[in-house]
Design an enzyme around this catalytic site. Structure first.
Site, mmCIF file in Angstrom:
data_model
loop_
_atom_site.group_PDB
_atom_site.id
_atom_site.type_symbol
_atom_site.label_atom_id
_atom_site.label_comp_id
_atom_site.label_asym_id
_atom_site.label_seq_id
_atom_site.Cartn_x
_atom_site.Cartn_y
_atom_site.Cartn_z
ATOM 1 N N LYS A 102 -26.353 -0.481 88.838
ATOM 2 C CA LYS A 102 -25.892 -0.114 87.494
ATOM 3 C C LYS A 102 -26.632 1.138 87.032
ATOM 4 O O LYS A 102 -27.841 1.235 87.211
ATOM 5 C CB LYS A 102 -26.186 -1.277 86.546
ATOM 6 C CG LYS A 102 -25.787 -1.016 85.109
ATOM 7 C CD LYS A 102 -25.985 -2.272 84.279
ATOM 8 C CE LYS A 102 -25.606 -2.025 82.834
ATOM 9 N NZ LYS A 102 -25.746 -3.250 82.045
ATOM 10 N N GLY A 115 -22.101 7.643 82.718
ATOM 11 C CA GLY A 115 -22.340 6.915 83.970
ATOM 12 C C GLY A 115 -23.771 6.424 84.125
ATOM 13 O O GLY A 115 -24.144 5.904 85.172
ATOM 14 N N ASP A 241 -13.176 -8.267 80.499
ATOM 15 C CA ASP A 241 -13.730 -7.451 81.587
ATOM 16 C C ASP A 241 -15.188 -7.821 81.864
ATOM 17 O O ASP A 241 -15.767 -7.351 82.843
ATOM 18 C CB ASP A 241 -13.622 -5.953 81.263
ATOM 19 C CG ASP A 241 -14.193 -5.606 79.904
ATOM 20 O OD1 ASP A 241 -13.674 -6.113 78.900
ATOM 21 O OD2 ASP A 241 -15.172 -4.843 79.844
ATOM 22 N N ASP A 251 -22.941 -8.834 83.081
ATOM 23 C CA ASP A 251 -22.892 -7.749 82.092
ATOM 24 C C ASP A 251 -23.692 -8.076 80.831
ATOM 25 O O ASP A 251 -23.143 -8.258 79.737
ATOM 26 C CB ASP A 251 -21.431 -7.386 81.754
ATOM 27 C CG ASP A 251 -20.792 -6.569 82.865
ATOM 28 O OD1 ASP A 251 -21.318 -6.607 83.994
ATOM 29 O OD2 ASP A 251 -19.797 -5.885 82.603
HETATM 30 P P1 AMP Z 1 -19.695 -3.118 78.787
HETATM 31 O O1 AMP Z 1 -19.185 -3.663 77.487
HETATM 32 O O2 AMP Z 1 -21.110 -2.655 78.778
HETATM 33 O O3 AMP Z 1 -19.458 -4.087 79.894
HETATM 34 O O4 AMP Z 1 -18.855 -1.774 79.114
HETATM 35 C C1 AMP Z 1 -17.462 -1.645 78.916
HETATM 36 C C2 AMP Z 1 -16.907 -0.520 79.756
HETATM 37 O O5 AMP Z 1 -17.538 0.717 79.438
HETATM 38 C C3 AMP Z 1 -17.092 -0.708 81.247
HETATM 39 O O6 AMP Z 1 -15.955 -0.218 81.884
HETATM 40 C C4 AMP Z 1 -18.324 0.133 81.556
HETATM 41 O O7 AMP Z 1 -18.379 0.545 82.882
HETATM 42 C C5 AMP Z 1 -18.114 1.297 80.600
HETATM 43 N N1 AMP Z 1 -19.390 1.956 80.240
HETATM 44 C C6 AMP Z 1 -20.389 1.481 79.493
HETATM 45 N N2 AMP Z 1 -21.390 2.388 79.383
HETATM 46 C C7 AMP Z 1 -21.020 3.465 80.097
HETATM 47 C C8 AMP Z 1 -21.602 4.741 80.376
HETATM 48 N N3 AMP Z 1 -22.804 5.094 79.903
HETATM 49 N N4 AMP Z 1 -20.910 5.612 81.151
HETATM 50 C C9 AMP Z 1 -19.714 5.288 81.637
HETATM 51 N N5 AMP Z 1 -19.100 4.118 81.396
HETATM 52 C C10 AMP Z 1 -19.731 3.216 80.641
HETATM 53 MG MG MG Z 2 -18.826 -4.735 81.308
#
Ligand code: AMP
Ligand code: MG
Length: 473
Positions: A102, A115, A241, A251
């Site tokens: 991650k 990312g 998700d 997550d």
């Molecule tokens: P999460 O709620 O943290 O599971 O994230 C929701 C979505 O946002 C997922 O598709 C993650 O991969 C994306 N995401 C979260 N933070 C980042 C980041 N800093 N850069 C790119 N994608 C992100």
């Molecule tokens: Mg997620």
């Protein structure tokens, strides 16, 4: 390291080739020795070090694509925006585990994100996933933490980091939604076959593979959430998700471990409507499963899908009853159902610490009511409850101290209090990982006394109660 690449081999409809992009002056600062042994990975060997820090390329590393219902609304394409699946590796139990990095850099699914992950969020995930595993909650695990001198910009510049984690699977409810809502039937069938083969082989061998697999997913999800409710864990972002098809907690973002008992508590500061409040988690689990079942509406008829969903509530309730009866040291369900609601009323109005209460209850001998009475304002109300509890225990006629020692094995002394994570993070950001390691040690053995770390069992000071966590990390 014997990596396999079964998921990557599903093809381009499922993932995109993505390499880890190392951070500036990336350093391995912590790794999980027992998990590394379990997976036969020598994390410190130079060749593995180069692979895991992205200096050497893993030829089949990918980022996964999926969709998801986020806070009720459907996002047709999400995906690993900052994660890379390096491959799968066999554990000593013969099962395959995903190796997932991650914060590995931009992927085709990063949308507007960078990312990256910050040290703060990697430490929070490391601590939480290890704490959950030690509490026997199905969870992803932390294998290694890397820090760096690279600045990652959030509200302010922060230290960039990466977390290498494992889980039996990283397939989410949203993987199925991604194909279903695009009408991609062939890919959906391929995903079903993949999950049967890799995660539900017993169902594959049965007379109704898909139906039995879905029954199993419902069961695993129900049991996972029953566990969350029994230990006071709140996920914070129960979007589809973030819900695993293998029934693992994944997550970790703005999660929380309940301190003062409050059923309507919302740990995620960004969740303005309290959609994922503690007491709503069982209902949200069902809502998410409902989203998942819809994806199989071309495979199974509606009545069948409804009947699969209907197994959820009874499974969750009966597992929760088992867990709470162990926490209370009581066998009788009848008594449990009488005593629990009145206990929760007392705990809520006293704003009593959930973990401290059950630990003290486990330590209380037959007539040592003072232990708990000294914790509350309304002593009479607590005394009434304790008197009922005592008579229930006496009715069951078991040896008081034997029951107490069993209770100490299920009622932890240490949970991941937000202020403790905060302290460990501040120190790590200043280069001192000792507080993180001390905390990790007690959370990895939460039922032991650890008399040298008594402070880490203490309730939050006033400043520690108002710390806020939100989605941005
Ligand atoms: P999460 O709620 O943290 O599971 O994230 C929701 C979505 O946002 C997922 O598709 C993650 O991969 C994306 N995401 C979260 N933070 C980042 C980041 N800093 N850069 C790119 N994608 C992100
Ligand atoms: Mg997620």
């Amino acid at each position: 390291m014997n990596l396999e690449h079964h998921f990557a081999q599903l093809g381009e409809a499922f993932s995109s080739k993505t390499l880890i992009q190392p951070l500036l002056e990336q350093r391995l600062v912590e790794f999980n020795q027992s998990l590394a042994v379990f997976l036969s990975i020598d994390i410190k060997s130079p060749s593995i070090k180069r692979v895991l820090s992205g200096q050497d390329v893993v030829p089949h590393s990918v980022s996964m694509v999926y969709a998801g219902h986020q806070f009720g609304g459907f996002s047709p394409q999400l995906g690993d925006g900052r994660g890379v699946l390096l491959g799968e590796i066999k554990g000593q139990d013969g099962l395959l585990y995903d190796l997932h990095m991650k914060g590995a850099g931009p992927t085709p699914y990063s949308r507007r994100g960078d990312g990256r992950a910050v040290l703060r969020s990697c430490i929070r995930e490391y601590l939480a996933s290890e704490a959950m595993a030690a509490l026997s909650v199905p969870s992803s695990r932390a294998l290694a933490l890397y820090d760096s001198r690279e600045a990652v910009y959030r509200e302010t510049p922060e230290a960039g980091a990466m977390l290498l984690r494992t889980a039996h699977g990283h397939i989410r409810f949203g993987h199925f939604e991604y194909f279903f809502y695009q009408g991609k039937q062939a890919e959906l069938d391929q995903l079903i076959a993949y999950c049967l083969q890799h995660y539900y082989p017993a169902c594959l061998a049965s007379d109704a593979p898909l139906q039995n697999m879905l029954l199993d997913v419902v069961k695993r999800t129900a049991r996972m959430i029953a566990k969350w409710q029994s230990i006071g864990f709140q996920h914070g972002v129960m979007n589809t998700d973030n819900f695993s098809f293998t029934g693992e907690t994944i997550d970790y973002g703005p999660y929380g471990f309940m301190e003062d008992y409050a059923p309507d508590w919302v740990c995620n500061h960004s969740d303005h409507e309290g959609r994922y409040a503690f007491s709503r988690q069982p209902g949200v689990g069902l809502w998410n499963l409902n989203c998942l079942m819809r994806c199989f509406s071309k495979h199974l008829d509606r009545d069948m899908l409804v009947s699969i969903l209907q197994t959820y509530e009874a499974e969750l309730q009966s597992h929760y009853d088992d867990l709470m009866s162990q926490k209370m040291g009581l066998d009788s369900r009848h008594i449990l159902h009488e005593l629990l609601p009145s206990l929760f009323v007392v705990l809520a109005s006293e704003k009593m610490d959930y973990t401290v209460f059950f630990r003290l209850l486990s330590q209380m001998q037959e007539s040592q009511f003072a232990l708990l009475l000294d914790e509350v304002i309304d002593r009479e109300r607590m005394l009434n409850w304790l008197t009922l509890y005592q008579s229930a225990r006496l009715d069951e006629g078991k040896d008081w101290s034997l029951v107490g020692s069993d209770m100490l094995k299920v009622n932890p002394k240490f949970i991941l209090r937000n202020y403790l994570a905060h302290d460990a993070i501040l120190a790590a950001e200043g280069g001192d990982y000792l507080p993180f390691r001390r905390l990790l040690n007690v959370l990895s053995h939460p039922f032991s006394e650890h008399s040298e770390s008594e402070k880490l069992a203490q309730r939050a000071p006033e400043w520690g109660k108002s710390l806020e966590v939100s989605c941005s990390s």
